[in-house]
Design a protein around this motif. Structure first.
Motif, PDB file in Angstrom:
ATOM      1  N   UNK A 134       0.927  -1.317   0.058  1.00 39.39           N
ATOM      2  CA  UNK A 134      -0.197   0.012  -0.158  1.00 39.39           C
ATOM      3  C   UNK A 134       0.956   1.210  -0.120  1.00 39.39           C
ATOM      4  N   UNK A 135       0.342   2.263  -0.275  1.00 33.46           N
ATOM      5  CA  UNK A 135       0.984   3.769  -0.491  1.00 33.46           C
ATOM      6  C   UNK A 135       1.754   3.772   0.736  1.00 33.46           C
ATOM      7  N   UNK A 136       1.211   3.674   2.120  1.00 32.35           N
ATOM      8  CA  UNK A 136       2.191   3.887   3.462  1.00 32.35           C
ATOM      9  C   UNK A 136       3.178   3.097   3.552  1.00 32.35           C
ATOM     10  N   UNK A 137       3.062   1.880   3.234  1.00 31.56           N
ATOM     11  CA  UNK A 137       3.902   0.753   3.330  1.00 31.56           C
ATOM     12  C   UNK A 137       5.107   1.246   2.323  1.00 31.56           C
ATOM     13  N   UNK A 138       4.906   1.384   1.190  1.00 34.04           N
ATOM     14  CA  UNK A 138       5.991   2.029   0.128  1.00 34.04           C
ATOM     15  C   UNK A 138       6.861   3.068   0.668  1.00 34.04           C
ATOM     16  N   UNK A 139       6.101   4.157   1.194  1.00 40.59           N
ATOM     17  CA  UNK A 139       6.568   5.319   1.474  1.00 40.59           C
ATOM     18  C   UNK A 139       7.269   5.319   2.852  1.00 40.59           C
ATOM     19  N   UNK A 140       6.887   4.238   3.682  1.00 41.88           N
ATOM     20  CA  UNK A 140       7.472   4.268   4.988  1.00 41.88           C
ATOM     21  C   UNK A 140       8.900   2.941   4.671  1.00 41.88           C
ATOM     22  N   UNK A 141       8.928   2.427   3.799  1.00 37.97           N
ATOM     23  CA  UNK A 141      10.137   1.576   3.680  1.00 37.97           C
ATOM     24  C   UNK A 141      11.143   2.323   3.093  1.00 37.97           C
ATOM     25  N   UNK A 142      12.352   2.781   3.660  1.00 37.86           N
ATOM     26  CA  UNK A 142      13.275   3.295   3.217  1.00 37.86           C
ATOM     27  C   UNK A 142      14.061   2.742   1.999  1.00 37.86           C
ATOM     28  N   UNK A 143      14.501   1.537   2.328  1.00 36.13           N
ATOM     29  CA  UNK A 143      15.226   0.973   1.286  1.00 36.13           C
ATOM     30  C   UNK A 143      14.362   0.501  -0.116  1.00 36.13           C
ATOM     31  N   UNK A 144      13.215   0.158   0.257  1.00 35.75           N
ATOM     32  CA  UNK A 144      12.198  -0.202  -1.176  1.00 35.75           C
ATOM     33  C   UNK A 144      11.918   1.303  -1.912  1.00 35.75           C
ATOM     34  N   UNK A 145      11.538   2.076  -0.933  1.00 35.70           N
ATOM     35  CA  UNK A 145      11.330   3.424  -1.611  1.00 35.70           C
ATOM     36  C   UNK A 145      12.588   3.950  -2.381  1.00 35.70           C
ATOM     37  N   UNK A 146      13.802   3.761  -2.035  1.00 31.69           N
ATOM     38  CA  UNK A 146      14.735   4.326  -2.699  1.00 31.69           C
ATOM     39  C   UNK A 146      15.087   3.712  -3.914  1.00 31.69           C
ATOM     40  N   UNK A 147      14.962   2.134  -3.998  1.00 35.43           N
ATOM     41  CA  UNK A 147      15.053   1.443  -5.081  1.00 35.43           C
ATOM     42  C   UNK A 147      13.894   1.457  -6.071  1.00 35.43           C
ATOM     43  N   UNK A 148      12.818   1.648  -5.701  1.00 33.21           N
ATOM     44  CA  UNK A 148      11.693   2.186  -6.605  1.00 33.21           C
ATOM     45  C   UNK A 148      11.740   3.403  -7.369  1.00 33.21           C
ATOM     46  N   UNK A 149      12.261   4.417  -6.362  1.00 28.13           N
ATOM     47  CA  UNK A 149      12.564   5.643  -7.047  1.00 28.13           C
ATOM     48  C   UNK A 149      13.801   5.945  -8.164  1.00 28.13           C
TER      49      UNK A 149
ATOM     50  N   UNK B 205       9.620  14.725   0.371  1.00 26.20           N
ATOM     51  CA  UNK B 205       8.331  15.236   0.979  1.00 26.20           C
ATOM     52  C   UNK B 205       7.201  15.129   0.320  1.00 26.20           C
ATOM     53  N   UNK B 206       5.933  15.766   0.347  1.00 24.17           N
ATOM     54  CA  UNK B 206       4.418  15.726   0.153  1.00 24.17           C
ATOM     55  C   UNK B 206       4.654  15.520  -1.266  1.00 24.17           C
ATOM     56  N   UNK B 207       4.912  16.537  -2.193  1.00 21.10           N
ATOM     57  CA  UNK B 207       4.776  16.174  -3.465  1.00 21.10           C
ATOM     58  C   UNK B 207       5.544  15.213  -4.279  1.00 21.10           C
ATOM     59  N   UNK B 208       6.849  15.042  -3.533  1.00 21.90           N
ATOM     60  CA  UNK B 208       7.497  13.686  -4.151  1.00 21.90           C
ATOM     61  C   UNK B 208       7.034  12.518  -3.945  1.00 21.90           C
ATOM     62  N   UNK B 209       6.307  12.417  -2.562  1.00 20.13           N
ATOM     63  CA  UNK B 209       5.480  11.195  -2.078  1.00 20.13           C
ATOM     64  C   UNK B 209       4.349  11.073  -3.077  1.00 20.13           C
ATOM     65  N   UNK B 210       3.692  12.023  -3.326  1.00 24.57           N
ATOM     66  CA  UNK B 210       2.350  11.823  -4.346  1.00 24.57           C
ATOM     67  C   UNK B 210       2.715  11.526  -5.811  1.00 24.57           C
ATOM     68  N   UNK B 211       3.916  12.153  -5.975  1.00 22.52           N
ATOM     69  CA  UNK B 211       4.600  11.780  -7.554  1.00 22.52           C
ATOM     70  C   UNK B 211       4.891  10.329  -7.608  1.00 22.52           C
ATOM     71  N   UNK B 212       5.819   9.873  -6.578  1.00 23.32           N
ATOM     72  CA  UNK B 212       6.032   8.425  -6.770  1.00 23.32           C
ATOM     73  C   UNK B 212       5.024   7.609  -6.673  1.00 23.32           C
ATOM     74  N   UNK B 213       4.108   7.705  -5.758  1.00 23.54           N
ATOM     75  CA  UNK B 213       2.978   6.842  -5.555  1.00 23.54           C
ATOM     76  C   UNK B 213       2.129   7.016  -6.923  1.00 23.54           C
ATOM     77  N   UNK B 214       2.050   8.112  -7.690  1.00 20.39           N
ATOM     78  CA  UNK B 214       1.108   7.907  -9.026  1.00 20.39           C
ATOM     79  C   UNK B 214       1.989   7.411 -10.106  1.00 20.39           C
TER      80      UNK B 214
END
Length: 129
Positions: free
Chosen positions: A26-41, A81-90
């Protein structure tokens, strides 16, 4: 189309990696996982940069891809932050899957775009002596 095949292959590989890494998160799980978020980004930015590198002629042949959207994604994902989070999730939930679906369509409709044979070599067999 050797020059076009490389970025398109990178887009497909990075997009598949994004979907694999995110899975059913889910969105919060992705954004809360530092390693996964970095690799996905990293993979999302690879996709955006590869698409940005395509020449206008190739972009015209891939008209259904959202090149402007990918430009926005590249800028947004680099923000904190906020816009980056929304953009990544989109990107993860909408643009990556849509792009992969369109690339699958184009691979069938226009396989030359994905060919690793340089134009000059392909044409050698058709020239008369």
């Amino acid at each position: 189309m050797l020059n076009d095949a490389l970025p398109l292959s990178l887009v497909e590989e990075s997009g598949t990696a994004v979907l694999t890494l995110v899975g059913s998160l889910r969105r919060q799980e992705l954004l809360g996982s530092r390693l996964t978020r970095k690799e996905v980004s990293r993979h999302v930015l690879n996709m955006a940069d590869a698409l940005a590198s395509l020449p206008n002629e190739t972009r015209a042949r891939l008209a259904s891809l959202d090149f402007d959207g990918w430009t926005h994604i590249a800028r947004g994902v680099r923000q904190r932050g906020g816009e980056g989070d929304e953009t990544l999730w989109f990107a993860v939930s909408s643009l990556v899957p849509a792009t992969l679906i369109w690339l699958r369509h184009y691979r069938k409709a226009d396989p030359e775009l994905f060919s690793w044979t340089p134009r000059g070599i392909r044409d050698l067999g058709t020239q008369e002596p």
